[in-house]
Write a protein that holds these residues in place. Structure first.
Motif, PDB file in Angstrom:
ATOM      1  N   ILE A 279      10.210 -11.077  -6.223  1.00 43.20           N
ATOM      2  CA  ILE A 279       9.542 -10.323  -5.167  1.00 43.20           C
ATOM      3  C   ILE A 279       8.196 -11.023  -4.971  1.00 43.20           C
ATOM      4  O   ILE A 279       7.544 -11.373  -5.950  1.00 43.20           O
TER       5      ILE A 279
ATOM      6  N   GLU B 121       4.388 -10.882  -3.077  1.00 41.31           N
ATOM      7  CA  GLU B 121       3.373 -10.161  -2.331  1.00 41.31           C
ATOM      8  C   GLU B 121       2.284 -11.168  -1.971  1.00 41.31           C
ATOM      9  O   GLU B 121       1.742 -11.832  -2.856  1.00 41.31           O
TER      10      GLU B 121
ATOM     11  N   ILE C 117       3.937  -7.167   1.157  1.00 35.78           N
ATOM     12  CA  ILE C 117       5.213  -7.513   0.530  1.00 35.78           C
ATOM     13  C   ILE C 117       6.045  -8.312   1.532  1.00 35.78           C
ATOM     14  O   ILE C 117       6.247  -7.884   2.668  1.00 35.78           O
TER      15      ILE C 117
ATOM     16  N   GLU D 220       1.313 -12.853  -5.483  1.00 37.42           N
ATOM     17  CA  GLU D 220       1.922 -12.253  -6.672  1.00 37.42           C
ATOM     18  C   GLU D 220       3.424 -12.531  -6.624  1.00 37.42           C
ATOM     19  O   GLU D 220       4.075 -12.211  -5.628  1.00 37.42           O
ATOM     20  N   VAL D 221       3.929 -13.144  -7.666  1.00 36.36           N
ATOM     21  CA  VAL D 221       5.374 -13.400  -7.783  1.00 36.36           C
ATOM     22  C   VAL D 221       5.886 -12.536  -8.930  1.00 36.36           C
ATOM     23  O   VAL D 221       5.449 -12.681 -10.076  1.00 36.36           O
ATOM     24  N   LEU D 222       6.790 -11.646  -8.599  1.00 39.63           N
ATOM     25  CA  LEU D 222       7.200 -10.618  -9.557  1.00 39.63           C
ATOM     26  C   LEU D 222       8.711 -10.604  -9.703  1.00 39.63           C
ATOM     27  O   LEU D 222       9.441 -11.091  -8.830  1.00 39.63           O
TER      28      LEU D 222
END
Lengths: 257, 66
Positions: B33, B35, B40, B58-60
């Motif tokens: 995911i 952001e 997102i 942000e890499v989730l």
């Protein structure tokens, strides 16, 4: 015998009253085996930053397609952070289910009911199926329900302690008074304690640590599945009265003299 | 140019996209995911999402959790 005992949440039939958490497993390949052994239908996951230096997998590749994935908002310290994590989970294709977990106490990991309620109010309006993890409190539970929570998830004992159903008195009141499912989450260490939750009227139990950290997680998952079913059946059956004086089961007439 | 990737300040080439960032780190875009500056992204947006100076990425991904 009561045969119609469907477990419904927001109009969806949930096939198992045991929810399985997927943390702390030494080997993620054990997770699908545990799901099969206990029959869990709702499975929780968490969201974390990717560690570019590690070769960790996405946990969802280990989960059967027919499971309901319920991301938790672990790591959130307030409502705003919980809402952000919930939205990320949904954006990742996880569906609308979310377990709200707002914790700012790092010693006992107790949930903050006030911040949790704020998150419930926002996420319900966005169409999420919201299941708040909470400190057992009837008034707070009613506010969660009024805000649209699909269930409430009071803790049995602090997370990961395996201490058992220490909050029974408060949770039993919630079970008696709430008209949405009460799911005992956290602290349940043994199958007998899960059965006790169900006997007390809980709609379901969420277990993670007790299964993941058992010497044989798959066998423990099976035991929890059986215990939850047994506890539910006992609740439906209606236990006999507790008495202070002995009363033999054998007739007290027709003695051989 | 400098960006913040998962909380760390790093330098990337100008006009790098989210897809570029993931490919350089051998990350399958289907497993994460992303952001970007609080927004997102959908997976189909990764390629066209170009980073700017001081972008926050942000890499989730999903991990085990209770």
């Amino acid at each position: 015998m009561k045969v119609n005992d469907k477990f419904m949440i927001k109009g969806m039939e949930i096939k198992s009253r045991l929810f399985l958490g997927t943390g702390k497993f030494g080997d993620d390949s054990l997770i699908p085996k545990c799901i099969e052994a206990c029959g869990a239908h709702i499975v929780t996951v968490a969201i974390r930053r990717v560690d570019f230096g590690a070769s960790t997998d996405n946990i969802t590749q280990h989960l059967p397609e027919d499971c309901i994935l319920m991301p938790n908002t672990h790591g959130a310290r307030n409502a705003e952070e919980a809402v952000r994590i919930a939205r990320l989970g949904r954006a990742a294709g996880c569906g609308d289910w979310v377990k709200i977990e707002v914790v700012s106490d790092n010693k006992y990991l107790l949930p903050d009911n006030d911040e949790t309620l704020k998150a419930v109010e926002i996420l319900v309006k966005e169409g999420f199926i919201v299941m708040p993890y909470m400190t057992p409190d009837l008034y707070a539970a009613r506010r969660m329900r009024d805000a649209g929570a699909a269930s409430v998830m009071p803790l049995g004992a602090p997370i990961g302690t395996n201490k058992g159903f220490k909050t029974r008195e408060m949770v039993e009141i919630m079970c008696n008074e709430m008209d949405i499912p009460v799911v005992v989450d956290a602290g349940i260490g043994k199958p007998s304690e899960a059965a006790e939750c169900m006997e007390a009227g809980a709609a379901a139990v969420l277990v993670n640590t007790a299964i993941a950290t058992a010497s044989d997680p798959v066998l423990m998952a099976k035991a929890f599945g059986e215990a939850v079913r047994a506890g539910r059946n006992a609740y439906l059956a209606g236990p006999g009265a507790v008495k202070s004086l002995a009363e033999g089961s054998t007739p007290l007439t027709g003695f051989l003299r | 140019m400098n960006i913040i990737l998962n909380g760390e300040k790093i330098t990337v080439r100008g006009s790098a996209s989210v897809t570029d960032i993931l490919e350089e780190r051998n990350i399958d875009p289907k497993t994460v995911i992303v952001e970007l500056d609080g927004i997102i992204l959908k997976q189909e947006e990764f390629k066209d999402s170009v980073l700017c100076e001081d972008s926050t990425v942000e890499v989730l991904r999903f991990v085990g959790g209770g």
